[in-house]
Write an enzyme that holds these catalytic residues in place. Structure first.
Site, PDB file in Angstrom:
ATOM      1  N   ASP A 201       0.867  -1.168   0.000  1.00 29.01           N
ATOM      2  CA  ASP A 201       0.000   0.000   0.000  1.00 29.01           C
ATOM      3  C   ASP A 201       0.908   1.224   0.000  1.00 29.01           C
ATOM      4  O   ASP A 201       1.558   1.533   1.007  1.00 29.01           O
ATOM      5  CB  ASP A 201      -0.892  -0.010   1.245  1.00 29.01           C
ATOM      6  CG  ASP A 201      -1.765   1.235   1.359  1.00 29.01           C
ATOM      7  OD1 ASP A 201      -1.713   2.084   0.444  1.00 29.01           O
ATOM      8  OD2 ASP A 201      -2.491   1.361   2.360  1.00 29.01           O
TER       9      ASP A 201
ATOM     10  N   ASN B  30       6.071   2.305 -11.087  1.00 27.90           N
ATOM     11  CA  ASN B  30       4.914   2.415 -11.969  1.00 27.90           C
ATOM     12  C   ASN B  30       3.619   2.715 -11.228  1.00 27.90           C
ATOM     13  O   ASN B  30       2.705   3.302 -11.803  1.00 27.90           O
ATOM     14  CB  ASN B  30       4.761   1.111 -12.767  1.00 27.90           C
ATOM     15  CG  ASN B  30       3.435   1.040 -13.500  1.00 27.90           C
ATOM     16  OD1 ASN B  30       3.233   1.740 -14.500  1.00 27.90           O
ATOM     17  ND2 ASN B  30       2.516   0.211 -13.000  1.00 27.90           N
TER      18      ASN B  30
ATOM     19  N   SER C 286       4.424  10.869 -16.967  1.00 24.82           N
ATOM     20  CA  SER C 286       3.231  11.093 -17.788  1.00 24.82           C
ATOM     21  C   SER C 286       3.447  12.325 -18.644  1.00 24.82           C
ATOM     22  O   SER C 286       4.192  13.243 -18.256  1.00 24.82           O
ATOM     23  CB  SER C 286       2.011  11.298 -16.895  1.00 24.82           C
ATOM     24  OG  SER C 286       0.880  11.704 -17.650  1.00 24.82           O
TER      25      SER C 286
ATOM     26  N   TYR D  12      -2.136  15.627  -9.793  1.00 24.42           N
ATOM     27  CA  TYR D  12      -1.520  14.610 -10.643  1.00 24.42           C
ATOM     28  C   TYR D  12      -0.389  15.223 -11.470  1.00 24.42           C
ATOM     29  O   TYR D  12       0.724  14.670 -11.547  1.00 24.42           O
ATOM     30  CB  TYR D  12      -2.578  13.991 -11.556  1.00 24.42           C
ATOM     31  CG  TYR D  12      -2.064  12.836 -12.383  1.00 24.42           C
ATOM     32  CD1 TYR D  12      -1.871  11.588 -11.804  1.00 24.42           C
ATOM     33  CD2 TYR D  12      -1.793  12.990 -13.735  1.00 24.42           C
ATOM     34  CE1 TYR D  12      -1.400  10.520 -12.555  1.00 24.42           C
ATOM     35  CE2 TYR D  12      -1.327  11.929 -14.494  1.00 24.42           C
ATOM     36  CZ  TYR D  12      -1.132  10.695 -13.900  1.00 24.42           C
ATOM     37  OH  TYR D  12      -0.657   9.640 -14.652  1.00 24.42           O
TER      38      TYR D  12
ATOM     39  N   LYS E  21       3.657  14.245 -11.244  1.00 27.66           N
ATOM     40  CA  LYS E  21       4.399  13.674 -12.370  1.00 27.66           C
ATOM     41  C   LYS E  21       5.537  14.586 -12.812  1.00 27.66           C
ATOM     42  O   LYS E  21       6.620  14.109 -13.193  1.00 27.66           O
ATOM     43  CB  LYS E  21       3.447  13.374 -13.532  1.00 27.66           C
ATOM     44  CG  LYS E  21       2.466  12.244 -13.249  1.00 27.66           C
ATOM     45  CD  LYS E  21       3.182  10.934 -12.929  1.00 27.66           C
ATOM     46  CE  LYS E  21       2.219   9.774 -12.778  1.00 27.66           C
ATOM     47  NZ  LYS E  21       2.905   8.480 -12.510  1.00 27.66           N
TER      48      LYS E  21
ATOM     49  N   THR F  13      -5.183   1.106 -21.242  1.00 27.73           N
ATOM     50  CA  THR F  13      -5.204   0.264 -20.048  1.00 27.73           C
ATOM     51  C   THR F  13      -6.640  -0.131 -19.737  1.00 27.73           C
ATOM     52  O   THR F  13      -7.599   0.412 -20.315  1.00 27.73           O
ATOM     53  CB  THR F  13      -4.626   1.026 -18.855  1.00 27.73           C
ATOM     54  OG1 THR F  13      -5.455   2.174 -18.579  1.00 27.73           O
ATOM     55  CG2 THR F  13      -3.205   1.487 -19.134  1.00 27.73           C
TER      56      THR F  13
END
Length: 246
Positions: free
Chosen positions: A50, A77, A128, A141, A145, A176
């Protein structure tokens, strides 16, 4: 192929998507692969992890060393995305996103580095294109990144002379399981697929296997003179300037 024979590879978030394709590619190339995520991985050895728990990175690296005695490649990842503008993003959402996407990779690198130095190994971080640009409602996010891209360069500079290379990949839209499910949830998925294909010069979105091919190359001896780089893999999306809709 056996270019990773006798190598031990740790892939976080290795049970699905880009992680699963990467783990499979390393295994096919002869590596002993360990994945780390919440829940079992029927395809590889795995460790429950986790990444919101700050004790996870040290425990994870220690367990890989306990099982295999070495670590040659680390692939960071695992990731988290919580949507919302800056006004909508809570402090908890911000902290959780940075913990999973940036702090956990940093701590994994920190604990893995002594072993990677001994092995003259490699790190590949999965960033990303949102570390380079932004989709709407992704401040946490994008920040995480972009930070991961910066961490990649810093590690390459600090540890290159110790034999460790560090690179990142910056995927665009990849098919994905989560992205496919998102498209299928829309009212007109076929129109969306056609539209998203149009924003890519290659005319389509990418596959996890295509990203995995780049990750494994960066970790291999074939890329021995490559370090400190962020490799965009997006079908040309970031290179194409937008035009008004006709």
């Amino acid at each position: 192929m056996t270019r990773f024979a006798n190598k031990v590879v740790l892939v976080t978030g290795g049970r699905s998507g880009i992680g699963a394709a990467t783990a499979a590619r390393f295994a096919a190339d002869g590596a002993a692969v360990v994945t780390a995520q919440r829940g079992a991985d029927p395809a590889h050895e795995w460790i429950e992890a986790d990444f919101l728990d700050p004790t996870t990175p040290e425990r994870l690296v220690a367990e890989v060393i306990r099982r295999f005695g070495r670590l040659d490649v680390l692939v960071n990842n695992a990731g988290l995305m919580r949507e919302g503008t800056a006004l909508e993003t809570t402090e908890e959402d911000w902290a959780a996103t940075l913990q999973v996407n940036l702090t956990a990779p940093f701590m994994l690198c920190k604990h893995a580095l002594p072993h990677l130095i001994a092995a003259k190994g490699a790190i590949v971080n999965v960033g990303s294109i949102e570390g380079l640009g932004s989709n709407p409602r992704h401040p946490a996010y994008c920040a995480s990144k972009a930070g991961l891209h910066g961490l990649t360069r810093a590690l390459a500079v600090d540890h290159g002379q110790q034999g460790v290379r560090c690179n990142a990949v910056a995927p665009g839209w990849i098919d994905t399981e989560l992205n496919v499910a998102f498209i299928e949830s829309l009212g007109d998925p076929e129109t969306f697929r056609a539209g998203i294909g149009d924003i890519h010069p290659v005319g389509r979105t990418g596959t996890p296997e295509e990203v995995a091919a780049l990750i494994t190359w960066l970790a291999s001896d074939e890329a021995a003179f490559v370090t400190g780089q962020v490799w965009t893999i997006d079908g040309g999306r970031m290179a194409q300037l937008s035009l008004p809709k006709s």
